[in-house]
Design an enzyme around this catalytic site. Structure first.
Site, PDB file in Angstrom:
ATOM      1  N   HIS A 190      -6.991  14.829  -8.696  1.00  0.00           N
ATOM      2  CA  HIS A 190      -6.870  13.474  -9.253  1.00  0.00           C
ATOM      3  C   HIS A 190      -5.807  13.360 -10.348  1.00  0.00           C
ATOM      4  O   HIS A 190      -5.103  12.339 -10.410  1.00  0.00           O
ATOM      5  CB  HIS A 190      -8.227  13.008  -9.778  1.00  0.00           C
ATOM      6  CG  HIS A 190      -9.244  12.801  -8.691  1.00  0.00           C
ATOM      7  ND1 HIS A 190      -9.061  11.886  -7.674  1.00  0.00           N
ATOM      8  CD2 HIS A 190     -10.447  13.389  -8.450  1.00  0.00           C
ATOM      9  CE1 HIS A 190     -10.102  11.914  -6.854  1.00  0.00           C
ATOM     10  NE2 HIS A 190     -10.962  12.827  -7.307  1.00  0.00           N
ATOM     11  N   ASP A 237      -3.006  10.562 -10.295  1.00  0.00           N
ATOM     12  CA  ASP A 237      -2.747   9.616 -11.383  1.00  0.00           C
ATOM     13  C   ASP A 237      -1.286   9.669 -11.814  1.00  0.00           C
ATOM     14  O   ASP A 237      -0.652   8.632 -12.069  1.00  0.00           O
ATOM     15  CB  ASP A 237      -3.647   9.929 -12.585  1.00  0.00           C
ATOM     16  CG  ASP A 237      -5.098   9.569 -12.337  1.00  0.00           C
ATOM     17  OD1 ASP A 237      -5.369   8.849 -11.351  1.00  0.00           O
ATOM     18  OD2 ASP A 237      -5.957  10.003 -13.122  1.00  0.00           O
ATOM     19  N   ASP A 263      -4.318   2.472  -4.677  1.00  0.00           N
ATOM     20  CA  ASP A 263      -2.876   2.564  -4.404  1.00  0.00           C
ATOM     21  C   ASP A 263      -2.324   1.229  -3.925  1.00  0.00           C
ATOM     22  O   ASP A 263      -1.341   1.185  -3.183  1.00  0.00           O
ATOM     23  CB  ASP A 263      -2.600   3.668  -3.376  1.00  0.00           C
ATOM     24  CG  ASP A 263      -3.287   3.393  -2.038  1.00  0.00           C
ATOM     25  OD1 ASP A 263      -4.121   2.466  -1.976  1.00  0.00           O
ATOM     26  OD2 ASP A 263      -2.988   4.101  -1.063  1.00  0.00           O
ATOM     27  N   ASP A 306       0.853  -1.186   0.000  1.00  0.00           N
ATOM     28  CA  ASP A 306       0.000   0.000   0.000  1.00  0.00           C
ATOM     29  C   ASP A 306       0.889   1.236   0.000  1.00  0.00           C
ATOM     30  O   ASP A 306       1.970   1.242   0.624  1.00  0.00           O
ATOM     31  CB  ASP A 306      -0.900   0.035   1.231  1.00  0.00           C
ATOM     32  CG  ASP A 306      -2.147  -0.821   1.044  1.00  0.00           C
ATOM     33  OD1 ASP A 306      -2.334  -1.365  -0.068  1.00  0.00           O
ATOM     34  OD2 ASP A 306      -2.923  -0.957   2.009  1.00  0.00           O
ATOM     35  N   ASN A 338      -3.628  13.003  -3.441  1.00  0.00           N
ATOM     36  CA  ASN A 338      -4.774  12.997  -4.348  1.00  0.00           C
ATOM     37  C   ASN A 338      -5.811  14.063  -3.951  1.00  0.00           C
ATOM     38  O   ASN A 338      -6.355  14.776  -4.797  1.00  0.00           O
ATOM     39  CB  ASN A 338      -5.413  11.611  -4.347  1.00  0.00           C
ATOM     40  CG  ASN A 338      -6.263  11.346  -5.573  1.00  0.00           C
ATOM     41  OD1 ASN A 338      -5.794  11.503  -6.700  1.00  0.00           O
ATOM     42  ND2 ASN A 338      -7.514  10.957  -5.367  1.00  0.00           N
TER      43      ASN A 338
END
Length: 332
Positions: A217, A221, A247, A204, A212
């Site tokens: 976003h 990304d 993630d 993770d 984020n």
């Protein structure tokens, strides 16, 4: 005739009256007539035109019909063009053989019989028409084959693209969950057959949600793409790195036999991912700082894939509970 352009016949004779007579006899043959008064003129016309038939007088000054035919038979363009000798002499077999050796396919004797001339001309025009139609069909077939090759290539490209999209994450290009499970099954089968050990690491990203939420976003990304690139560049070619979603990432690490080396390799991954990421956010450039928590399970032959995943997942939660940015081995 089925061809769009009328076939051409070349009449070669050094006597103008003979040319006029030939013009009259062949007026309705359906072909375009071209005339030459000498061998040299005939050779020049043959350079510029494709003839269905050549009617060639044998007796001409400077260059007779035998010489003209021999020269034409030596050129690739005219090699297959039929030549009929038109002559009042050399009717014996020896001279006929000479004519055939020079490239002639037939003889017509003078004075010319109208019906014989027109019949023979019709035969060669039909042969020419058939040859042209065959060539057209072959050209169309070649073109169609080329089109098919293009279509096959494009179809294969699309099929490969669809297969890739079905098995790879659209954002990072890494194997997705489907391909990860396939690779995991393959590793287990190979391990059972060859006693080939491997480890599964679930990972993770610590701090991803903050990046984020804070920077948008698109920045999130871009961060995931950068993480994927670092993982792909660091792992060996026989290892697998997959994005399972969000993630969450998974690593299948081959050729591991002991805890210490695998912990060392995973710690290197943690150190790699902890380096800053220069990114572009909604308010301009910024530097993202994240870390990774990794849970590791060594494969044992008695374990199935779900048991292995659950063991790595428990180790991952232990790594996160221990403060994150660290690796933890499964203990059961």
């Amino acid at each position: 005739m089925n061809t769009a352009i009328s076939p051409k016949i070349l009449v070669v004779d050094d006597t103008p009256a003979n040319l006029v007579a030939m013009r009259r006899l062949l007026a309705r043959c359906g072909a375009q007539l071209l005339e030459a008064g000498s061998g040299n003129e005939a050779l020049a016309l043959c350079l510029d035109h494709d003839f269905a038939l050549i009617l060639l007088d044998v007796n001409m000054p400077d260059m007779d019909g035998f010489e003209v035919a021999a020269l034409l038979s030596e050129t690739e363009q005219m090699r297959d063009t039929p030549i009929i000798f038109v002559t009042a002499a050399y009717a014996d077999d020896l001279n006929r053989l000479k004519g055939y050796r020079s490239g002639a396919v037939d003889y017509i004797a003078k004075p010319i019989n109208d019906a014989i001339l027109q019949s023979k001309v019709r035969v060669f025009l039909d042969l020419y028409s058939a040859r042209v139609q065959l060539q057209q069909a072959m050209d169309e077939l070649t073109e169609r084959n080329q089109q098919l090759q293009v279509e096959i290539t494009e179809r294969k490209r699309v099929e490969a693209q669809v297969r890739h999209q079905a098995t790879h994450d659209m954002l990072t290009g890494l194997p997705n969950r489907v391909l990860f499970h396939d690779r995991l099954q393959t590793a287990m089968q190979r391990g059972s057959r060859q006693h080939h050990p491997f480890a599964l690491a679930l990972m993770d990203i610590d701090g991803f949600k903050a990046v984020n939420d804070t920077y948008g976003h698109p920045a999130g990304d871009a961060l995931l793409q950068a993480i994927g690139m670092r993982l792909r560049g660091h792992l060996r070619s026989n290892d697998t790195v997959a994005r399972l979603g969000g993630d969450e990432f998974a690593l299948i690490l081959e050729d591991v036999t002991d805890v210490a080396p695998i912990l060392e390799r995973c710690q290197q991954v943690c150190d790699l991912l902890a380096r800053p990421y220069p990114l572009e956010g909604r308010h301009g450039p910024f530097e993202a700082n994240i870390s990774a928590s990794i849970g590791i399970a060594l494969w044992e032959e008695k374990a199935d894939d779900e048991e292995l995943i659950q063991a790595a997942d428990r180790a991952l939660y232990r790594a996160k509970d221990g403060g994150r940015n660290r690796c933890a081995m499964a203990t059961d």
